[in-house]
Structures are given as structure tokens and as C-alpha cells.
Design a protein around this motif. Structure first.
Motif, PDB file in Angstrom:
ATOM      1  N   THR A 175       0.847  -1.174   0.000  1.00 38.66           N
ATOM      2  CA  THR A 175       0.000   0.000   0.000  1.00 38.66           C
ATOM      3  C   THR A 175       0.892   1.237   0.000  1.00 38.66           C
ATOM      4  N   PRO A 176       0.775   2.095  -1.021  1.00 37.31           N
ATOM      5  CA  PRO A 176       1.638   3.282  -1.063  1.00 37.31           C
ATOM      6  C   PRO A 176       1.153   4.324  -0.068  1.00 37.31           C
ATOM      7  N   PRO A 177       2.036   5.205   0.345  1.00 38.39           N
ATOM      8  CA  PRO A 177       1.604   6.268   1.275  1.00 38.39           C
ATOM      9  C   PRO A 177       0.619   7.235   0.638  1.00 38.39           C
ATOM     10  N   GLN A 178       0.635   7.329  -0.674  1.00 38.12           N
ATOM     11  CA  GLN A 178      -0.293   8.218  -1.392  1.00 38.12           C
ATOM     12  C   GLN A 178      -0.754   7.501  -2.654  1.00 38.12           C
ATOM     13  N   ARG A 179      -2.042   7.510  -2.880  1.00 37.65           N
ATOM     14  CA  ARG A 179      -2.584   6.785  -4.033  1.00 37.65           C
ATOM     15  C   ARG A 179      -2.080   7.400  -5.337  1.00 37.65           C
ATOM     16  N   PRO A 180      -1.858   6.572  -6.350  1.00 38.65           N
ATOM     17  CA  PRO A 180      -1.425   7.108  -7.650  1.00 38.65           C
ATOM     18  C   PRO A 180      -2.546   7.901  -8.322  1.00 38.65           C
ATOM     19  N   THR A 181      -2.127   8.901  -9.081  1.00 39.92           N
ATOM     20  CA  THR A 181      -3.110   9.716  -9.811  1.00 39.92           C
ATOM     21  C   THR A 181      -3.459   9.095 -11.162  1.00 39.92           C
ATOM     22  N   ALA A 182      -2.686   8.121 -11.623  1.00 36.61           N
ATOM     23  CA  ALA A 182      -2.955   7.442 -12.886  1.00 36.61           C
ATOM     24  C   ALA A 182      -3.799   6.194 -12.637  1.00 36.61           C
ATOM     25  N   ASP A 183      -4.212   5.548 -13.716  1.00 34.59           N
ATOM     26  CA  ASP A 183      -4.913   4.275 -13.592  1.00 34.59           C
ATOM     27  C   ASP A 183      -4.012   3.276 -12.872  1.00 34.59           C
ATOM     28  N   SER A 184      -4.620   2.379 -12.098  1.00 32.40           N
ATOM     29  CA  SER A 184      -3.797   1.493 -11.268  1.00 32.40           C
ATOM     30  C   SER A 184      -4.422   0.109 -11.167  1.00 32.40           C
ATOM     31  N   ILE A 185      -3.531  -0.896 -10.999  1.00 32.43           N
ATOM     32  CA  ILE A 185      -3.928  -2.283 -10.720  1.00 32.43           C
ATOM     33  C   ILE A 185      -3.276  -2.673  -9.401  1.00 32.43           C
ATOM     34  N   TRP A 186      -4.101  -3.052  -8.431  1.00 33.54           N
ATOM     35  CA  TRP A 186      -3.627  -3.438  -7.103  1.00 33.54           C
ATOM     36  C   TRP A 186      -3.728  -4.958  -7.014  1.00 33.54           C
ATOM     37  N   ILE A 187      -2.592  -5.614  -6.692  1.00 32.04           N
ATOM     38  CA  ILE A 187      -2.563  -7.068  -6.590  1.00 32.04           C
ATOM     39  C   ILE A 187      -2.345  -7.447  -5.128  1.00 32.04           C
ATOM     40  N   ALA A 188      -3.370  -8.105  -4.541  1.00 33.60           N
ATOM     41  CA  ALA A 188      -3.326  -8.587  -3.146  1.00 33.60           C
ATOM     42  C   ALA A 188      -2.833  -7.512  -2.194  1.00 33.60           C
ATOM     43  N   PRO A 189      -3.483  -6.344  -2.132  1.00 33.51           N
ATOM     44  CA  PRO A 189      -3.027  -5.295  -1.213  1.00 33.51           C
ATOM     45  C   PRO A 189      -3.341  -5.686   0.237  1.00 33.51           C
ATOM     46  N   PRO A 190      -2.651  -5.114   1.199  1.00 32.79           N
ATOM     47  CA  PRO A 190      -3.042  -5.323   2.601  1.00 32.79           C
ATOM     48  C   PRO A 190      -4.478  -4.857   2.826  1.00 32.79           C
ATOM     49  N   ALA A 191      -5.200  -5.582   3.658  1.00 32.49           N
ATOM     50  CA  ALA A 191      -6.629  -5.311   3.825  1.00 32.49           C
ATOM     51  C   ALA A 191      -6.872  -3.898   4.317  1.00 32.49           C
ATOM     52  N   GLU A 192      -6.000  -3.404   5.209  1.00 33.18           N
ATOM     53  CA  GLU A 192      -6.245  -2.074   5.756  1.00 33.18           C
ATOM     54  C   GLU A 192      -5.918  -0.956   4.766  1.00 33.18           C
ATOM     55  N   GLY A 193      -5.204  -1.241   3.697  1.00 33.00           N
ATOM     56  CA  GLY A 193      -4.851  -0.202   2.727  1.00 33.00           C
ATOM     57  C   GLY A 193      -5.503  -0.383   1.365  1.00 33.00           C
ATOM     58  N   SER A 194      -6.466  -1.250   1.241  1.00 32.69           N
ATOM     59  CA  SER A 194      -7.099  -1.518  -0.054  1.00 32.69           C
ATOM     60  C   SER A 194      -7.942  -0.321  -0.510  1.00 32.69           C
ATOM     61  N   PRO A 195      -7.873   0.018  -1.804  1.00 27.08           N
ATOM     62  CA  PRO A 195      -8.711   1.126  -2.302  1.00 27.08           C
ATOM     63  C   PRO A 195     -10.195   0.759  -2.370  1.00 27.08           C
ATOM     64  N   ILE A 196     -10.520  -0.529  -2.339  1.00 28.47           N
ATOM     65  CA  ILE A 196     -11.901  -1.009  -2.288  1.00 28.47           C
ATOM     66  C   ILE A 196     -12.123  -1.611  -0.913  1.00 28.47           C
ATOM     67  N   PRO A 197     -13.199  -1.241  -0.206  1.00 26.94           N
ATOM     68  CA  PRO A 197     -13.424  -1.796   1.132  1.00 26.94           C
ATOM     69  C   PRO A 197     -13.427  -3.324   1.120  1.00 26.94           C
ATOM     70  N   VAL A 198     -12.776  -3.908   2.138  1.00 25.41           N
ATOM     71  CA  VAL A 198     -12.671  -5.364   2.259  1.00 25.41           C
ATOM     72  C   VAL A 198     -13.733  -5.859   3.238  1.00 25.41           C
ATOM     73  N   LYS A 199     -14.508  -6.861   2.762  1.00 23.28           N
ATOM     74  CA  LYS A 199     -15.533  -7.452   3.628  1.00 23.28           C
ATOM     75  C   LYS A 199     -14.902  -8.419   4.623  1.00 23.28           C
ATOM     76  N   LYS A 200     -14.057  -9.310   4.093  1.00 29.60           N
ATOM     77  CA  LYS A 200     -13.377 -10.285   4.953  1.00 29.60           C
ATOM     78  C   LYS A 200     -12.279 -10.973   4.155  1.00 29.60           C
ATOM     79  N   THR A 201     -11.500 -11.782   4.836  1.00 33.46           N
ATOM     80  CA  THR A 201     -10.464 -12.594   4.216  1.00 33.46           C
ATOM     81  C   THR A 201     -10.844 -14.060   4.366  1.00 33.46           C
ATOM     82  N   VAL A 202     -10.789 -14.808   3.268  1.00 38.51           N
ATOM     83  CA  VAL A 202     -11.144 -16.236   3.303  1.00 38.51           C
ATOM     84  C   VAL A 202      -9.943 -17.047   2.814  1.00 38.51           C
TER      85      VAL A 202
END
Length: 638
Positions: free
Chosen positions: A375-402
Motif C-alpha cells: 500500500t503506497p503512502p499516497q494513491r497514484p493519480t494514474a490508472d492502477s492495478i492493485w494485486i493482493a493489497p493489505p486489507a487495511e490499505g485496499s482502495p476497495i473496502p474489504v468485507k473479509k479474508t477467506v
């Protein structure tokens, strides 16, 4: 004698209606008359009530007769009564002037258009002055330049203002339009005079025969001409900066011709372009010749295709095509294990990937940013692909981990899931996101695990790393990555083709499975162009030179419609068709209108009737028989 505006039955019906109303008014008049007396003592009738009795005769028959005669004259004027036969009346003629692209060819020191204009003027001067004339300019469309105009000077001005167009002649449509225009006016139809070469586009053999009132003034065009028919360009499937160029030329003449094809490339300024290829070809009489070129460039520019030497019709000797720049996407990858993603990013030559460690993160990167498990300290201003980000830093809210869950299905409604079928694999560990169903790409039973959210910028989040799961053994992994890149930046996957063609109707073969909703046709200013799609054939029409862009699925077609559309065949008029400048009967010039005199006499008759018999008639115009009725006061004095 005949009537121009009304038939005999219509005229008699109108006169009968007016006569019936006038006679009824005379018979039903019950109004009291004003009598002047010296005193009511001598007027016994004044003490008696007025008796209203229906009249059985007309007190003033000459007044009624004068009114009826005046009304009859006015109705005759309205019907435009004329003496003689209807053929002596003015007629409506149509001049169909050929304004196709071929009319710009030169014959000697004049163009074919100059000769056609002179022939049209000669015909117009032969038409009787009382006849009306309409001018129709004919190329791919029949365009009326004037209405049926009695002032021949206006028609002559329109003839002189006519110029060659960019499309081929559609003669059948022009003649049908002229015949329809004559039938709409309700007047006597004159001639339909076609002035042109008779060189037409491809004709429908089922069209109706020419009208019987057709007159032909053919323009001689024994001209040797050859020109470009079509230019096509497409990028090579193996080398992105290689353009494969196809050129087709046609010889319209009767003798073989040796020509040279040359390609110039450079900026829009023609003076700064440089030659890049040249080839000599031989064109057979009335036939085609094709050749191909190859040209390397990744930059945008203008490709100029020229054919030399020039001939009497130079408009089809040159075509300019705008080459678009090769689309390119810069990708910045932040990962501690870049080798997991390197094979995917190196498979597309239109991507340029830069690999950095997470500690080297910069928020101002452009293009596409891939964040691998951090998870970067500041979100990128360009289009982005996040692969397996930490749950607390995900740009999309995380419901749970399975953990250790089977993959359920792909959401086929999302474009990033196109073609994905594999689901026989398990995920050791994944994040499950809280997101609308429209953003979901792939799901497990607990919810979405692959999410693509549109916006500015676009965001893609994977709850797991495909290269570190059992999905790495599935074809779905590279296909999913390609779909995500296509969804983020669709322009880099467009397969471009550039074509130089003639103005007019364009037919384009598209791939199987392309629906009309997936097709977009626009001009260079973004205006939509109507089109039809049937059996993989896309049809649209462009009536003026310009550029047209077609998007059909992942294909982009750029059409430079700058070449003039020339004829396919020559039309031979039927043997019984009138030809040359006509000599109309001189009697037509001496027919004069009588309706103004009829209207004047009718109005004068009504005025005389009002002065003699009207309520406010003047005493000096009173009839002599009325003088015997003297005022009672005068009788009493005697």
C-alpha cells in the motif's frame, strides 16, 4: 377555350353556388324601406303594423342580372380562361445538369462542365418565354437548384453557378426526380432535358425506362484518363511500426498507359515531405493494376500517394492519408518480485514497463501503475492495478479474508471477464470486497475477489496474486491480465487500418460477431454518420470529401475520402429519344392572358350595380322610372 386553374365542372359549381345565394338574398329580403314625408297625418300606412310577406318576384331584376354577370366574370378570371388549345399554354421544363466529378475533366482548353453549361444555356434560350424551367444538379444526389421559375434569367444564373461535385452521376434517380417534380405542379409537363456526358455510376437494371418527354444533350468526352481507385494501409501483425500499403489504379481510357506510383511522407506541410518509395506499373485499357509497398514508422504523419504523369483529369492522381501515431502505454510496476509479472507485460509490444521497488514509489507516475502486495503512502493519480493489497490499505473496502476456497464464477457482464471460463481452481487466501455487482469481475461464494471500478482514474483490485495461486496453471491468468489491460487502455489493442477511397457509398467487411451497437461511425469533427450493418457488411455514405472513423469492436478504420467517385459505365439513350436543341412552335410566344381583363370587368360591374341600386346610391345615377315617385310633401303642396 379552356380553363387553366379550374375544370369546367368546378367553374360551373362555383358559379351555381354564388348565383343561388344571390337569388335567395333577393327573394328573402324583408327589411323596411325608409320613406320621407312632411307629416304622419297624411301617411295612413304608418299607423298599421308592417306585414312581413315572402316575395314571389324580384323587384330589381336588372340589379340581380348585373351582379350575376359580374360574379361570372370574376370566376372566369379565377379559373384563368384562355382561348385556343391547352397546348398553347405555358409548360414546365426540367433541365438535369450533370455535376458529377467527371465533369471537371478537360477537353481541349475547356472543361466538360464549361461545355455542359453552354449547352444548358442554349436550351434555356430556345424555351418559350412563358414556359417555366427548373434546374436540377445531378451527381450521386438530385438537387434542385431552382423551383419552376418563369424568370429565365434566374435559371441561367443558377446554370453558370453550377460546379462539378465529388460523386458519380446517378442518372436514374435524377430522371425520376424530374418526372416527379413535373407531376406535382398540376401544369402541362414540358421536356426533361439531360445535359451531360452520360457517364454514370453502377445502375440498377430493374430501373424504369427513361421518360417519353426526355431530351438529351450529350457532351462529347473522348478523354484518356487513369487514376487511383483505392489505397489501403494496415499495421503488420508481427511488427507494430510496419505499415503494409496496397494501391489500386484504373485505366478509364482505350489505350494502355505506363504510370509511376510514388509515396511521400512527412508533416501536413506538403513542401517538407520526403519520398519513401516508388514503383512503375502498366495499366491495361479499361482495366486495373494493383501493387503493394511497405513502410516503417511509429509516428503520426501524412502519406501522399501520387500517380504521374498527370492527364486531363488530375483530381484522381493523388490521395493523402493521415497515419495515426502508434498507441503506446507506459507501465510502472512496484514489486519485490517483478519476474512474476514480467512475462505478461513483455507479451505486448505496445507496452513499455519500468520495474521499481516499493521503496522507490512516486505518486506522479503516468500511464498505468501496478502495485504488487503493498500500500503506497499516497494513491497514484494514474490508472492502477492493485494485486493482493493489505486489507487495511485496499482502495476497495474489504468485507473479509477467506482461505482455501474454490473459485465460483466470472461475471460475464463485465468487459474484463470476456472469454473467461476456467473455475476449477482453489484460492489459498484471498480478500473479499464490498462493492456493487457492476464492478465485480470474478467471485467466490463469499463475494467478489476481482474488482474493476470505472472512473478517473480507473482502479482494478485483485484479492489474491494469480501467479502465487493455482490459477497460474490456467489459461485464465494471462487472459485475465490482457482483459484488464484492454479495459484500462483499450486504444493500445486497436488494430488500425487506414484507407483512401472515393467519396460516395462505402462498403466495409467487419469481423463475425460484430453487432450494430458495437459500431461507431463519425466524421473528423465527431459528428455521427448513419450506417447499416447486414451480413458483416457495413454500409455508409459520404457526399463530400473528408475523413471518416469507424470503430467496430477492437478494429479502427480511418477512411480518407478524398478521391473523386468516377463512373462505371456509359449510358446510351434509347433510339427514339429527342436530341439536340429544340425549335418550339412560335405560336406559344403570342398567347396572352385575359384573366386580368375579366377580373377588371367583374369588379366594374359590381361597382356599377352598387352605384345604381345600392342603399347609398347617388341620386344622379337613379333610373328614370324612379322619378315618378315623388315625395308626399310635394303632392300635398300642389
Amino acid at each position: 377555350m379552356y380553363f387553366l386553374n379550374l375544370s369546367l365542372l368546378q367553374m360551373l359549381t362555383a358559379f351555381g353556388a354564388v348565383s343561388a345565394v344571390s337569388v335567395a338574398l333577393y327573394l328573402l329580403d324583408r327589411s323596411r324601406r325608409k320613406q320621407v314625408v312632411s307629416t304622419l297625418r297624411f301617411w295612413v300606412a304608418a299607423e298599421q303594423p308592417a306585414v312581413a310577406a315572402r316575395r314571389r318576384h324580384i323587384n330589381q331584376p336588372w340589379s340581380l342580372i348585373l351582379q350575376l354577370v359580374s360574379m361570372a366574370l370574376l370566376i372566369l378570371a379565377l379559373a384563368q380562361m384562355r382561348f385556343g388549345a391547352p397546348a398553347m399554354a405555358g409548360r414546365d421544363h426540367v433541365i438535369v445538369l450533370d455535376t458529377s466529378a467527371w465533369m471537371a475533366a478537360r477537353s481541349g482548353n475547356r472543361s466538360l462542365m464549361d461545355i455542359a453549361r453552354q449547352s444548358a444555356r442554349d436550351y434555356l434560350r430556345a424555351v418559350p418565354a412563358r414556359d417555366r424551367v427548373m434546374l436540377v444538379r445531378a451527381d450521386a444526389l438530385a438537387t434542385p437548384a431552382t423551383p419552376f421559375e418563369p424568370d429565365h434569367r434566374k435559371v441561367e444564373a443558377a446554370i453558370m453557378a453550377s460546379q462539378p461535385g465529388s460523386t458519380a452521376l446517378n442518372l436514374d434517380q435524377a430522371l425520376a426526380f424530374a418526372r416527379h417534380a413535373q407531376g406535382q405542379e398540376g401544369r402541362t409537363a414540358g421536356e426533361i432535358a439531360f445535359v451531360g456526358t452520360g457517364r454514370t455510376a453502377e445502375r440498377d437494371p430493374g430501373m424504369a425506362s427513361p421518360p417519353r418527354n426526355l431530351r438529351v444533350l450529350l457532351v462529347p468526352d473522348a478523354i484518356e484518363n487513369s487514376g487511383l481507385r483505392k489505397v489501403g494501409m494496415r499495421r503488420s501483425a508481427t511488427e507494430p511500426d510496419l505499415w503494409e500499403i496496397y494501391v489500386s489504379a484504373h485505366n478509364y481510357g482505350t489505350r494502355p498507359r505506363n504510370v509511376n506510383l510514388r509515396l511521400d511522407y512527412g508533416p501536413p506541410n506538403a513542401d517538407t515531405r520526403v519520398p519513401v518509395a516508388s514503383q512503375a506499373i502498366t495499366l491495361p485499357p479499361g482495366g486495373d493494376a494493383d501493387t503493394t509497398f511497405q513502410f516503417h514508422t511509429a509516428a503520426a504523419g501524412i502519406l501522399d500517394v501520387k500517380m504521374t504523369p498527370h492527364d486531363a483529369f488530375p483530381a484522381d492522381d493523388q490521395a493523402e492519408l493521415e497515419i495515426p501515431a502508434q498507441p503506446h502505454l507506459s507501465v510502472t510496476v512496484y514489486s519485490d518480485q517483478p519476474d512474476l509479472l514480467r512475462p505478461m507485460l513483455s507479451a505486448t509490444p505496445r507496452l513499455t514497463a519500468v520495474y521499481r521497488k516499493p521503496s522507490e514509489y512516486r505518486p506522479g507516475d503516468v500511464g498505468l501503475v501496478i502495485l504488487d502486495r503493498f500500500t503506497p503512502p499516497q494513491r497514484p493519480t494514474a490508472d492502477s492495478i492493485w494485486i493482493a493489497p493489505p486489507a487495511e490499505g485496499s482502495p476497495i473496502p474489504v468485507k473479509k479474508t477467506v482461505e482455501n476456497v474454490p473459485f465460483a464464477h466470472w461475471d460475464a457482464g463485465h468487459p474484463a471477464a470476456t472469454g473467461l471460463r476456467a473455475k476449477d481452481f482453489k484460492l489459498d487466501k484471498t480478500l473479499v470486497f464490498e462493492t456493487p455487482a457492476s464492478d465485480a469481475v470474478g467471485e467466490v461464494d463469499a463475494g467478489p475477489v476481482v474488482v474493476a471500478r470505472a472512473g478517473n482514474p480507473k482502479i482494478v483490485v485483485l484479492g489474491f496474486h494469480p501467479a502465487l495461486s493455482s490459477m497460474r496453471y490456467e489459461l485464465a491468468w494471462p487472459l485475465l491480465f490482457a482483459n484488464l489491460l484492454r479495459w484500462v487502455s483499450p486504444e493500445i489493442f486497436l488494430r488500425s487500418e487506414v484507407g483512401g477511397a472515393s467519396v460516395g457509398a462505402v462498403k466495409l467487411q467487419v469481423e463475425d460477431g460484430i453487432a450494430a451497437k458495437d459500431v461507431k461511425v463519425t466524421t473528423e469533427d465527431g459528428s455521427p454518420v448513419p450506417f447499416t450493418l447486414r451480413d458483416r457488411t457495413l454500409n455508409f455514405f459520404a457526399g463530400a470529401p473528408g475523413s471518416v472513423r469507424v470503430l467496430a469492436g477492437d478494429h479502427e478504420y480511418m477512411y480518407a475520402l478524398t478521391l473523386p467517385q468516377l463512373w462505371d459505365s456509359r449510358w446510351d439513350p434509347p433510339a427514339n429519344t429527342h436530341r439536340g436543341i429544340p425549335r418550339f412552335n412560335a405560336v406559344l410566344e403570342h398567347v396572352s392572358d385575359v384573366w386580368p381583363w375579366l377580373a377588371l370587368l367583374g369588379g366594374a360591374g359590381l361597382l356599377v350595380e352598387w352605384m345604381l341600386y345600392g342603399r347609398f346610391r347617388m341620386a344622379r345615377f337613379a333610373p328614370v322610372g324612379r322619378a315618378a315617385t315623388r315625395p308626399i310633401a310635394e303632392e300635398v303642396r300642389r
